[in-house]
Design a protein around this motif. Structure first.
Motif, PDB file in Angstrom:
ATOM      1  N   LEU A  95       0.347  -1.486   0.042  1.00 47.85           N
ATOM      2  CA  LEU A  95       0.202  -0.568  -0.309  1.00 47.85           C
ATOM      3  C   LEU A  95       0.978   1.670  -0.041  1.00 47.85           C
ATOM      4  O   LEU A  95       0.273   2.280  -0.683  1.00 47.85           O
ATOM      5  N   THR A  96       2.205   1.074   0.941  1.00 43.09           N
ATOM      6  CA  THR A  96       3.283   2.648   0.981  1.00 43.09           C
ATOM      7  C   THR A  96       3.879   2.400  -0.573  1.00 43.09           C
ATOM      8  O   THR A  96       3.301   3.888  -1.202  1.00 43.09           O
ATOM      9  N   ILE A  97       3.463   1.833  -1.222  1.00 43.93           N
ATOM     10  CA  ILE A  97       4.460   2.010  -2.402  1.00 43.93           C
ATOM     11  C   ILE A  97       3.542   1.955  -3.866  1.00 43.93           C
ATOM     12  O   ILE A  97       3.274   3.394  -4.299  1.00 43.93           O
ATOM     13  N   VAL A  98       2.372   1.836  -3.475  1.00 43.88           N
ATOM     14  CA  VAL A  98       1.393   2.159  -4.125  1.00 43.88           C
ATOM     15  C   VAL A  98       0.209   3.636  -4.095  1.00 43.88           C
ATOM     16  O   VAL A  98       1.107   4.321  -5.501  1.00 43.88           O
ATOM     17  N   VAL A  99       0.797   3.861  -2.841  1.00 39.64           N
ATOM     18  CA  VAL A  99       0.127   5.859  -2.666  1.00 39.64           C
ATOM     19  C   VAL A  99       1.388   6.496  -3.265  1.00 39.64           C
ATOM     20  O   VAL A  99       0.990   7.244  -3.769  1.00 39.64           O
ATOM     21  N   PHE A 100       2.383   5.571  -2.777  1.00 36.83           N
ATOM     22  CA  PHE A 100       3.382   6.908  -3.185  1.00 36.83           C
ATOM     23  C   PHE A 100       3.437   7.371  -4.801  1.00 36.83           C
ATOM     24  O   PHE A 100       3.830   8.375  -5.305  1.00 36.83           O
ATOM     25  N   ILE A 101       3.813   5.893  -5.574  1.00 37.25           N
ATOM     26  CA  ILE A 101       3.871   6.470  -6.642  1.00 37.25           C
ATOM     27  C   ILE A 101       2.761   6.544  -7.629  1.00 37.25           C
ATOM     28  O   ILE A 101       2.841   7.425  -8.435  1.00 37.25           O
ATOM     29  N   THR A 102       1.411   6.417  -6.922  1.00 33.19           N
ATOM     30  CA  THR A 102      -0.005   7.120  -7.682  1.00 33.19           C
ATOM     31  C   THR A 102      -0.381   8.047  -7.071  1.00 33.19           C
ATOM     32  O   THR A 102      -1.113   9.802  -8.001  1.00 33.19           O
ATOM     33  N   THR A 103       0.485   8.960  -6.411  1.00 35.52           N
ATOM     34  CA  THR A 103       0.563  10.369  -5.092  1.00 35.52           C
ATOM     35  C   THR A 103       1.137  10.953  -6.182  1.00 35.52           C
ATOM     36  O   THR A 103       1.079  12.556  -7.178  1.00 35.52           O
ATOM     37  N   LEU A 104       2.724  10.368  -6.731  1.00 36.36           N
ATOM     38  CA  LEU A 104       3.425  11.344  -7.869  1.00 36.36           C
ATOM     39  C   LEU A 104       2.692  11.596  -9.186  1.00 36.36           C
ATOM     40  O   LEU A 104       2.991  12.646  -9.848  1.00 36.36           O
ATOM     41  N   MET A 105       2.262  10.170  -8.838  1.00 35.99           N
ATOM     42  CA  MET A 105       1.141  10.338 -11.103  1.00 35.99           C
ATOM     43  C   MET A 105       0.224  10.626 -10.755  1.00 35.99           C
ATOM     44  O   MET A 105      -0.156  12.280 -11.956  1.00 35.99           O
ATOM     45  N   PHE A 106      -1.075  10.919 -10.135  1.00 35.35           N
ATOM     46  CA  PHE A 106      -1.590  11.492  -9.754  1.00 35.35           C
ATOM     47  C   PHE A 106      -2.673  12.727  -8.590  1.00 35.35           C
ATOM     48  O   PHE A 106      -3.698  13.634  -9.433  1.00 35.35           O
ATOM     49  N   GLY A 107      -1.618  12.527  -7.786  1.00 31.31           N
ATOM     50  CA  GLY A 107      -2.051  13.558  -6.606  1.00 31.31           C
ATOM     51  C   GLY A 107      -2.239  13.350  -5.685  1.00 31.31           C
ATOM     52  O   GLY A 107      -3.263  12.229  -5.371  1.00 31.31           O
ATOM     53  N   ILE A 164      -4.878  14.062  -3.726  1.00 34.90           N
ATOM     54  CA  ILE A 164      -6.792  14.689  -3.831  1.00 34.90           C
ATOM     55  C   ILE A 164      -7.376  13.012  -4.659  1.00 34.90           C
ATOM     56  O   ILE A 164      -7.911  12.712  -3.911  1.00 34.90           O
ATOM     57  N   TRP A 165      -6.829  12.681  -5.798  1.00 34.61           N
ATOM     58  CA  TRP A 165      -7.175  11.284  -6.183  1.00 34.61           C
ATOM     59  C   TRP A 165      -6.920   9.773  -5.603  1.00 34.61           C
ATOM     60  O   TRP A 165      -7.138   8.922  -6.095  1.00 34.61           O
ATOM     61  N   VAL A 166      -6.117  10.134  -4.823  1.00 37.69           N
ATOM     62  CA  VAL A 166      -5.740   8.918  -3.855  1.00 37.69           C
ATOM     63  C   VAL A 166      -6.439   8.177  -3.116  1.00 37.69           C
ATOM     64  O   VAL A 166      -6.906   8.020  -3.198  1.00 37.69           O
ATOM     65  N   ALA A 167      -7.026  10.206  -1.754  1.00 38.17           N
ATOM     66  CA  ALA A 167      -7.956   9.851  -1.252  1.00 38.17           C
ATOM     67  C   ALA A 167      -9.191   9.018  -1.747  1.00 38.17           C
ATOM     68  O   ALA A 167     -10.053   9.008  -1.216  1.00 38.17           O
ATOM     69  N   ILE A 168      -9.482   9.612  -3.012  1.00 34.78           N
ATOM     70  CA  ILE A 168     -10.831  10.149  -3.907  1.00 34.78           C
ATOM     71  C   ILE A 168     -11.294   8.039  -3.840  1.00 34.78           C
ATOM     72  O   ILE A 168     -12.270   7.790  -4.214  1.00 34.78           O
ATOM     73  N   VAL A 169      -9.437   7.494  -4.577  1.00 33.38           N
ATOM     74  CA  VAL A 169      -9.608   6.302  -4.807  1.00 33.38           C
ATOM     75  C   VAL A 169     -10.104   5.336  -3.460  1.00 33.38           C
ATOM     76  O   VAL A 169     -10.653   4.217  -3.970  1.00 33.38           O
TER      77      VAL A 169
END
Length: 427
Positions: free
Chosen positions: A191-203, A205-210
């Motif tokens: 989860l840490t790796i996924v959140v790190f990468i997706t935050t860099l890619m999408f920000g 706000i989108w991480v929180a929504i998903v």
């Protein structure tokens, strides 16, 4: 059991795979550094000659490793771990800087990299701690100490800076999972790796929504089957969002520019095509040329010493981290497949050897060896073919380097020494 008896009972299939890998590796080092002005393979002034010398030293180290009593490695594992830590600390005072990293001691005739020795010592120390009769990996206190054994050398290596070598130590966590560490930790890590990468890619706000949508979907599907622990789910959501908020700070303030550029290239974070192309020509140059070299090899390859990109030095540092690209260009798909199969067979054989151990220490050390070799193998090849970012991890038994080859050899043959002794009563 004596060293002579150990030699008789050593696993010769593993030895064959080891010899095959260092033999093929040396041929490709020879090809990538060959000069018509120095055709002799025994020219120790050339890189291929030096690697041949390191191979000889490694073969001598095998004799030493197999000659020692098997109990030596368990008995002195803590001492070896302490020595490795002192050597890592000494780099901050006496270390030699190469390519921006202070990771070596200059011994005159060659440069010694203590992180290679630290991998062996950490695998031994972790196996020793986990195999202690008083240790229960399901207890939080024992989990903490096990993580600490892994974390200490990694923290000493990161400031050199050498994040690639530090990352290897975290692979030892898989030993803990083999011994019963709850899979909850694996989920947290992923989860840490996924959140790190997706935050860099999408920000964020989108991480929180998903995350909110996933939790809502989980609650909807599981509501009728059992009582859902809502508070832990909400806590996980808050922690994940808080971590996501810290990602940009870490990326912009903690990472060096070269690390940011590598992530930008890998994840295509840079939106400006011109700037992205500039990054590709600088930070991504090695990977780009490596991909082209492998692609040009086709199915059968161009032939030994016939690689035009290899002979033209298109791929910088091709004899070290990018040695796999030489295989791709000169030996083609058949050559790269052969190398991948050899590594896969070696890893599978080590799993078999580890599982047949009668002693917990030997089994746990075996899985430590597997973890270290696997992460090197996976990341290096992924890096060379452009699937993963460049982080400077060599291919075991293959890449040029005396410390690396010697370290991997000792790492592997300690396991073979323990395996040869598995039926003895010291266990």
């Amino acid at each position: 059991m004596s060293g002579r008896s150990a030699l008789k009972r050593v696993d010769w299939l593993t030895v064959f795979l080891y010899i095959s890998l260092i033999g093929i590796g040396w041929l490709n080092i020879y090809s990538s550094t060959f000069s018509e002005d120095h055709p002799s393979i025994f020219n120790f002034g050339q890189l291929y000659g030096k690697q041949l010398f390191f191979i000889g030293v490694s073969l001598v180290s095998i004799v030493v490793v197999l000659s020692l009593e098997a109990s030596f490695y368990e008995r002195f594992s803590s001492l070896l771990y302490i020595i490795s830590g002192v050597l890592l600390l000494g780099l901050f005072v006496f270390g030699k800087t190469i390519a921006g990293a202070t990771s070596w001691y200059n011994l005159g005739f060659f440069n010694f990299q203590p992180s290679e020795f630290a991998k062996i010592a950490t695998a031994l120390a972790l196996a020793k701690y986990l195999s202690d009769i008083q240790t229960d990996i399901k207890r939080r206190k024992d989990q903490f100490y096990a993580f600490l054994i892994i974390l200490i050398p990694a923290l000493l290596i990161i400031p050199q800076p050498d994040p690639g070598s530090a990352l290897v130590f975290f692979a030892l966590i898989f030993v803990l999972f083999r011994e019963g560490l709850p899979l909850f930790y694996l989920g947290i890590g992923l989860l840490t790796i996924v959140v790190f990468i997706t935050t860099l890619m999408f920000g964020t706000i989108w991480v929180a929504i998903v995350l909110a949508l996933l939790i809502a979907l989980f609650l909807l599907l599981k509501r009728s089957s059992f009582k859902v622990p809502i508070l832990p789910l909400l806590s996980m959501f808050v922690v994940a969002v808080a971590f996501s908020l810290s990602v940009n700070f870490v990326f912009n303030s903690v990472f060096e520019q070269r690390h940011r550029d590598r992530f930008s290239l890998w994840l295509r974070l840079e939106k400006d095509p011109q700037k992205l192309e500039e990054i590709r020509k600088t930070i991504g140059y090695n990977t780009y040329q490596s991909e082209k070299a492998i692609e040009s090899g086709g199915f059968f390859g161009k032939g030994f010493l016939e690689g035009t990109r290899t002979k033209g030095d298109f791929v910088p540092e091709q004899h070290t981290d990018y040695i796999f690209s030489t295989v791709g260009e000169e030996w083609g798909f058949l050559g790269t497949t052969t190398v991948v199969l050899l590594f896969t067979l070696l890893l599978l054989r080590l799993v078999y050897l580890s599982e047949r151990q009668k002693n917990a220490f030997s089994r746990m050390y075996g899985y430590g060896v597997i973890s270290i070799l696997l992460i090197h193998y996976f990341i290096n090849i992924g890096m060379v073919i452009g699937v993963l970012p460049t982080i400077g991890i060599p291919l075991p038994f293959f890449s040029y380097g005396g410390s690396g080859l010697l370290g991997f050899t000792i790492l592997l043959f300690i396991l073979l020494r323990l395996d040869a002794n598995r039926l003895n009563e010291w266990l």
